[in-house]
Design an enzyme around this catalytic site. Structure first.
Site: not given
Ligand SMILES: [Zn+2]
Length: 137
Positions: A48, A50, A54, A59, A61, A92, A95
């Protein structure tokens, strides 16, 4: 999807776990690693990444997938996901969607570093939106 042998699964899960060390998670402190297995056998790790804004956060993936695609790899067998602070971290929704767009038939391994759970992506994203919905516009 052909079954992966145990050595391949172990290598994929290990790569996801090892990727965590490069996670850029200074806001959430929720470090995630992923490892995407291409048909060729090559494994693309991701973490991930960041952002202080935000919503720009990526992510692990999606990072793994984008890395592979941007290097010309387009066929995949499986992805493994490891989270430092959570057993069996599922992908999530974002993804799941992006993986589905490029690799709808892959298997998804959720690992805690010693054990794993396996799902098909279609199991995780039933009734998915995909390019077939765009053909009648
Ligand atoms: Zn995700």
């Amino acid at each position: 999807m052909d079954e992966l042998n145990q050595d391949t699964i172990a290598k994929l899960n290990k790569t996801a776990k090892e990727a965590v060390k490069y996670a850029q998670a200074k806001y959430s402190h929720f470090k995630v690693g992923a490892a995407l297995l291409a048909d060729s056998g090559e494994i693309f790790p991701g973490t991930n990444v960041e952002s202080s804004s935000y919503s720009l956060t990526l992510c692990a993936e999606r990072v793994a997938l984008v890395k592979a695609l941007s290097e010309g790899t387009t066929r995949f067998k499986a992805i493994s996901i490891f989270a430092e602070k959570l057993d069996f971290c599922p992908p999530c929704g974002a993804c799941r969607q992006l993986l589905y767009d490029y690799a709808p038939d892959i298997d998804v391994y959720l690992t805690n570093g010693s054990e794993y759970k396996k799902y098909s992506l279609k199991e995780l994203l039933p009734h998915a939106f995909d390019e077939s919905q765009l053909k009648n516009i």
